[in-house]
Design a protein around this motif. Structure first.
Motif, short mmCIF file in Angstrom:
data_model
loop_
_atom_site.label_atom_id
_atom_site.label_comp_id
_atom_site.label_asym_id
_atom_site.label_seq_id
_atom_site.Cartn_x
_atom_site.Cartn_y
_atom_site.Cartn_z
N THR A 138 0.84 -1.19 0.00
CA THR A 138 0.00 0.00 0.00
C THR A 138 0.87 1.24 0.00
O THR A 138 1.97 1.25 0.54
N GLN A 139 0.34 2.27 -0.64
CA GLN A 139 0.94 3.59 -0.60
C GLN A 139 -0.21 4.57 -0.52
O GLN A 139 -0.95 4.75 -1.49
N GLY A 140 -0.42 5.13 0.66
CA GLY A 140 -1.62 5.94 0.88
C GLY A 140 -2.83 5.05 0.74
O GLY A 140 -2.91 3.98 1.34
N ASN A 141 -3.78 5.44 -0.11
CA ASN A 141 -4.98 4.64 -0.34
C ASN A 141 -4.85 3.72 -1.55
O ASN A 141 -5.80 3.04 -1.92
N ASN A 142 -3.68 3.71 -2.20
CA ASN A 142 -3.44 2.80 -3.32
C ASN A 142 -3.05 1.44 -2.75
O ASN A 142 -2.34 1.35 -1.76
N LEU A 143 -3.52 0.38 -3.41
CA LEU A 143 -3.30 -0.97 -2.90
C LEU A 143 -2.97 -1.92 -4.05
O LEU A 143 -3.53 -1.80 -5.14
N PHE A 144 -2.07 -2.85 -3.78
CA PHE A 144 -1.69 -3.88 -4.73
C PHE A 144 -1.63 -5.18 -3.95
O PHE A 144 -0.91 -5.26 -2.96
N ARG A 145 -2.41 -6.19 -4.36
CA ARG A 145 -2.49 -7.43 -3.60
C ARG A 145 -2.34 -8.62 -4.53
O ARG A 145 -2.88 -8.65 -5.62
N GLY A 146 -1.59 -9.63 -4.07
CA GLY A 146 -1.42 -10.87 -4.81
C GLY A 146 -0.81 -11.93 -3.93
O GLY A 146 -0.35 -11.64 -2.82
N GLU A 147 -0.80 -13.14 -4.40
CA GLU A 147 -0.21 -14.22 -3.62
C GLU A 147 1.31 -14.14 -3.66
O GLU A 147 2.00 -14.47 -2.70
N LEU A 148 1.86 -13.66 -4.78
CA LEU A 148 3.30 -13.53 -4.96
C LEU A 148 3.57 -12.24 -5.72
O LEU A 148 3.05 -12.05 -6.82
N ILE A 149 4.37 -11.36 -5.12
CA ILE A 149 4.71 -10.10 -5.77
C ILE A 149 6.24 -9.99 -5.82
O ILE A 149 6.91 -10.09 -4.80
N HIS A 150 6.77 -9.80 -7.03
CA HIS A 150 8.20 -9.57 -7.23
C HIS A 150 8.37 -8.08 -7.53
O HIS A 150 7.64 -7.53 -8.35
N TYR A 151 9.35 -7.47 -6.87
CA TYR A 151 9.64 -6.07 -7.15
C TYR A 151 11.11 -5.93 -7.50
O TYR A 151 11.98 -6.18 -6.67
N ASP A 152 11.40 -5.58 -8.74
CA ASP A 152 12.76 -5.34 -9.21
C ASP A 152 13.11 -3.91 -8.80
O ASP A 152 12.60 -2.95 -9.36
N THR A 153 13.96 -3.78 -7.77
CA THR A 153 14.25 -2.47 -7.20
C THR A 153 15.10 -1.60 -8.11
O THR A 153 15.07 -0.39 -7.99
N GLU A 154 15.86 -2.19 -9.01
CA GLU A 154 16.70 -1.42 -9.92
C GLU A 154 15.88 -0.87 -11.09
O GLU A 154 15.95 0.31 -11.41
#
Length: 187
Positions: A138-154
Motif C-alpha cells: 500500500t501507498q496511501g490509499n493505493n493498494l496492490f495485492r497478490g499471492e506472490l509479488i516480485h519487485y525489481d528495485t533497480e
C-alpha cells in the motif's frame, strides 16, 4: 480493482483499462525510492530481537522473537529474520511472520510505502524484493495485492501472481488506484 469479464465487444476496452491500471500502479511505485535496504549505504542496519544465533562459518545470522530491522527510516518487522552474508557482506534477508511487515517513507514527502506478507525476501545481487503468501503493498490509499509479488528495485518493475482458484480470497491480483487529485473531482 474489479473489472468485468471480457466479451467479444468489450475485450479491447478491458485490455486498455487493465493496462492503464497497471501503468498507474507502476507510476505510483516509481515515484518512491527503491523498496529495499541500501546495502551500499554508509548508514548502519540495526537489528533488535529476543534471540540471535550467529553461524559465522556459514555466514548466517538468525534472529527470532519480535525482530525489528531498521536503516534510517526503512523498517522490517517479523517473527524470524535470517541474514545471509558472503565475502562481499550482507547479500540476502529472509523474513517470516504473521505477517512480516515492511515500511519505507518516500524521500519526496509523499505517502510511505508499506508492505506485508507471510514471507519477505530481499536479494541484493538480484535487486529483488519478493513478497509471498497474502502479499499486500500500500501507498496511501493505493493498494496492490497478490499471492506472490516480485519487485525489481533497480528497474522498478512489479510482477504479481494470484493464487489461482485454490486457497482463500478471489485468487486474483487486485489493485486499487486512487485519482491523483481528488479535490478537482467536483469541479
Amino acid at each position: 480493482m474489479s473489472l468485468p469479464r471480457p466479451t467479444p465487444g468489450n475485450a479491447r476496452t478491458l485490455f486498455g483499462a487493465r493496462a492503464i491500471a497497471a501503468a498507474c500502479l507502476l507510476l505510483t511505485l516509481a515515484s518512491t525510492p527503491a523498496l529495499a535496504f541500501d546495502l551500499n549505504s554508509n548508514e548502519p542496519i540495526k537489528v533488535s530481537a529476543d534471540n540471535a544465533r550467529l553461524d559465522d562459518s556459514q555466514g548466517i545470522v538468525t534472529y527470532t522473537g519480535d525482530v525489528v530491522i531498521t536503516q534510517v527510516n526503512t523498517r522490517l518487522q517479523a517473527d524470524k529474520v535470517i541474514l545471509f552474508r558472503d565475502e562481499n557482506g550482507l547479500n540476502r534477508i529472509e523474513a517470516t511472520g504473521s505477517p512480516a511487515r515492511y515500511s519505507q517513507p518516500t524521500s519526496n514527502q509523499g505517502e510511505a510505502t508499506d508492505a506485508e506478507a507471510q514471507k519477505i525476501t530481499y536479494s541484493a545481487p538480484d535487486n529483488q524484493l519478493i513478497f509471498e503468501n497474502n502479499a499486500v503493498i500500500t501507498q496511501g490509499n493505493n493498494l496492490f495485492r497478490g499471492e506472490l509479488i516480485h519487485y525489481d528495485t533497480e528497474n522498478r518493475v512489479v510482477t504479481a501472481e494470484g493464487s489461482g482458484s485454490s486457497g482463500e480470497g478471489t485468487g486474483r491480483v487486485e489493485m486499487v488506484i486512487q485519482p491523483r487529485n481528488t479535490t478537482q473531482q467536483g469541479n
